[in-house]
Write a protein that holds these residues in place. Structure first.
Motif, PDB file in Angstrom:
ATOM      1  N   LEU A   1     -46.542  -8.686  48.689  1.00  0.00           N
ATOM      2  CA  LEU A   1     -47.149  -9.993  48.971  1.00  0.00           C
ATOM      3  C   LEU A   1     -48.094  -9.889  50.178  1.00  0.00           C
ATOM      4  CD1 LEU A   1     -47.452 -13.091  48.807  1.00  0.00           C
ATOM      5  CD2 LEU A   1     -45.369 -13.279  50.160  1.00  0.00           C
ATOM      6  N   LEU A   2     -47.616  -9.293  51.263  1.00  0.00           N
ATOM      7  CA  LEU A   2     -48.451  -9.163  52.464  1.00  0.00           C
ATOM      8  C   LEU A   2     -49.662  -8.280  52.169  1.00  0.00           C
ATOM      9  CD1 LEU A   2     -45.774  -8.717  55.300  1.00  0.00           C
ATOM     10  CD2 LEU A   2     -46.948 -10.794  54.553  1.00  0.00           C
ATOM     11  N   LEU A   3     -49.443  -7.198  51.409  1.00  0.00           N
ATOM     12  CA  LEU A   3     -50.556  -6.296  51.102  1.00  0.00           C
ATOM     13  C   LEU A   3     -51.571  -6.971  50.183  1.00  0.00           C
ATOM     14  CD1 LEU A   3     -48.412  -3.084  50.654  1.00  0.00           C
ATOM     15  CD2 LEU A   3     -50.137  -3.451  52.429  1.00  0.00           C
ATOM     16  N   SER A   4     -51.096  -7.774  49.229  1.00  0.00           N
ATOM     17  CA  SER A   4     -52.040  -8.438  48.313  1.00  0.00           C
ATOM     18  C   SER A   4     -52.841  -9.514  49.042  1.00  0.00           C
ATOM     19  CB  SER A   4     -51.301  -9.033  47.110  1.00  0.00           C
ATOM     20  OG  SER A   4     -50.443 -10.073  47.504  1.00  0.00           O
TER      21      SER A   4
ATOM     22  N   ILE B   1     -51.609   7.738  49.784  1.00  0.00           N
ATOM     23  CA  ILE B   1     -51.068   6.503  50.364  1.00  0.00           C
ATOM     24  C   ILE B   1     -49.568   6.670  50.583  1.00  0.00           C
ATOM     25  CG2 ILE B   1     -50.740   4.037  50.022  1.00  0.00           C
ATOM     26  CD1 ILE B   1     -53.288   4.103  48.316  1.00  0.00           C
ATOM     27  N   SER B   2     -49.201   6.750  51.836  1.00  0.00           N
ATOM     28  CA  SER B   2     -47.785   6.875  52.179  1.00  0.00           C
ATOM     29  C   SER B   2     -47.176   5.485  52.365  1.00  0.00           C
ATOM     30  CB  SER B   2     -47.631   7.668  53.474  1.00  0.00           C
ATOM     31  OG  SER B   2     -48.156   6.918  54.562  1.00  0.00           O
TER      32      SER B   2
ATOM     33  N   CYS C   1     -46.733   0.088  55.335  1.00  0.00           N
ATOM     34  CA  CYS C   1     -46.040  -0.726  56.341  1.00  0.00           C
ATOM     35  C   CYS C   1     -46.970  -1.050  57.515  1.00  0.00           C
ATOM     36  CB  CYS C   1     -44.782  -0.007  56.835  1.00  0.00           C
ATOM     37  SG  CYS C   1     -43.486   0.092  55.582  1.00  0.00           S
ATOM     38  N   LYS C   2     -47.804  -0.088  57.868  1.00  0.00           N
ATOM     39  CA  LYS C   2     -48.749  -0.316  58.958  1.00  0.00           C
ATOM     40  C   LYS C   2     -49.805  -1.357  58.555  1.00  0.00           C
ATOM     41  CE  LYS C   2     -51.811   2.259  62.062  1.00  0.00           C
ATOM     42  NZ  LYS C   2     -52.381   3.586  62.380  1.00  0.00           N
ATOM     43  N   LEU C   3     -50.314  -1.240  57.329  1.00  0.00           N
ATOM     44  CA  LEU C   3     -51.347  -2.172  56.867  1.00  0.00           C
ATOM     45  C   LEU C   3     -50.819  -3.602  56.767  1.00  0.00           C
ATOM     46  CD1 LEU C   3     -53.126  -0.096  54.063  1.00  0.00           C
ATOM     47  CD2 LEU C   3     -53.923  -0.540  56.394  1.00  0.00           C
ATOM     48  N   GLN C   4     -49.562  -3.747  56.337  1.00  0.00           N
ATOM     49  CA  GLN C   4     -49.035  -5.110  56.156  1.00  0.00           C
ATOM     50  C   GLN C   4     -48.793  -5.809  57.496  1.00  0.00           C
ATOM     51  OE1 GLN C   4     -45.522  -4.328  53.861  1.00  0.00           O
ATOM     52  NE2 GLN C   4     -44.167  -4.383  55.606  1.00  0.00           N
ATOM     53  N   ARG C   5     -48.747  -5.033  58.574  1.00  0.00           N
ATOM     54  CA  ARG C   5     -48.609  -5.626  59.915  1.00  0.00           C
ATOM     55  C   ARG C   5     -49.967  -5.826  60.589  1.00  0.00           C
ATOM     56  NH1 ARG C   5     -44.260  -1.713  60.290  1.00  0.00           N
ATOM     57  NH2 ARG C   5     -45.688  -0.295  61.348  1.00  0.00           N
TER      58      ARG C   5
ATOM     59  N   ALA D   1     -58.475  -9.288  59.699  1.00  0.00           N
ATOM     60  CA  ALA D   1     -59.763  -8.996  60.334  1.00  0.00           C
ATOM     61  C   ALA D   1     -59.833  -7.555  60.850  1.00  0.00           C
ATOM     62  CB  ALA D   1     -59.999  -9.977  61.476  1.00  0.00           C
ATOM     63  N   LYS D   2     -58.677  -6.944  61.051  1.00  0.00           N
ATOM     64  CA  LYS D   2     -58.671  -5.579  61.601  1.00  0.00           C
ATOM     65  C   LYS D   2     -58.320  -4.532  60.549  1.00  0.00           C
ATOM     66  CE  LYS D   2     -57.499  -7.115  66.270  1.00  0.00           C
ATOM     67  NZ  LYS D   2     -56.516  -7.080  67.363  1.00  0.00           N
TER      68      LYS D   2
END
Length: 237
Positions: free
Chosen positions: A147-150, A207-208, A213-217, A221-222
């Motif tokens: 959900l966060l990644l999408s 893609i690890s 986990c890093k991307l979803q946090r 904008a960044k």
DNA sequence: TGCCAGGCCCTCTTTAGGGCCTT
């Protein structure tokens, strides 16, 4: 245990199968091996006494589902009528299901230390941790959240509900929505689609789970700066 | 009787509020 069962279950059958029968395979897989899980429950909060009624876990490897687990579970609590209508899981079905402790031990063993993914992982991780705590087990791995990644990778989607994202991305429906295996399969296909978006748009070749986990946090904008830094680090190493 | 979760994210914001998402 029964092999080769359909995703559309109406009874308390436990299944474990391999590989996928649903025919979806991402052409180029850049995603490491992960386990995608989904719970059906009696409500929204284990802290308020809600319990799991069904669990499914699918293993994603090489761009496809290679193994799956699903079982109803009897936690000794009554399912509200609203939830029966939503999921199709009735109190009668649960009465003859295996005990929750037995099912959680099995699925814990099935998943092992494979990195976990769920759609709205804050929900599934609460139930995963609560049900494991009842049998004195602890989760060793982190959850990534589709959900966060999408929200970051598909901001143009009209809704970020699982079913809406599957439809938006043109992915196959895996069975009845709000059943654990069907939802886990759909979340797995969505995850493959998100991995392909990362590969296609940002040239991320491997893609690890840690990267997810890093991307979803990372704030939206960044996101591009975060990926640029990741790619630069990969080139240096 | 009335109420009932919680994390994320956007904006009419940050000393907050409300919608989304999961069952």
């Amino acid at each position: 245990m029964h092999l080769g069962k359909s995703a559309e279950l109406s009874t308390n059958e436990t299944i474990r199968t391999a590989p996928s029968h649903f025919g979806f395979r991402q052409e180029v897989s850049v995603l490491e091996v992960v386990a995608v899980i989904d719970f059906e429950t009696t409500g929204l909060s284990p802290a308020q006494g809600d319990r799991a009624t069904e669990i499914a876990a699918v293993i994603l490897a090489d761009g496809q589902v290679v193994d799956r687990y699903q079982s109803l579970m009897n936690a000794g609590v009554r399912i509200p009528a609203f939830i029966e209508g939503l999921t199709g899981i009735s109190n009668q079905m649960i009465r003859s299901a295996p005990p929750a402790a037995e099912v959680m031990r099995e699925v814990f063993e099935f998943v092992g230390k494979t990195p976990l993914i769920a759609h709205n992982a804050s929900f599934d991780s609460k139930f995963w941790d609560a049900e494991l705590a009842r049998i004195e087990l602890c989760r060793p791995q982190e959850f990534a959240c589709s959900l966060l990644l999408s929200r970051r990778l598909l901001p143009q989607a009209p809704s970020h509900k699982l079913g809406a994202l599957v439809e938006f991305a043109g992915l196959p429906a895996a069975g009845r929505a709000h059943r654990a295996l069907a939802d886990a399969e759909m979340a797995a296909n969505l995850m493959l689609h998100l991995a392909d978006e990362l590969r296609r748009r940002y040239q991320v070749e491997e893609i690890s789970h840690n990267l997810l986990c890093k991307l979803q946090r990372t704030p939206k904008a960044k996101l591009e700066a975060c990926l640029a830094q990741h790619l630069a680090t990969c080139q240096d190493s």
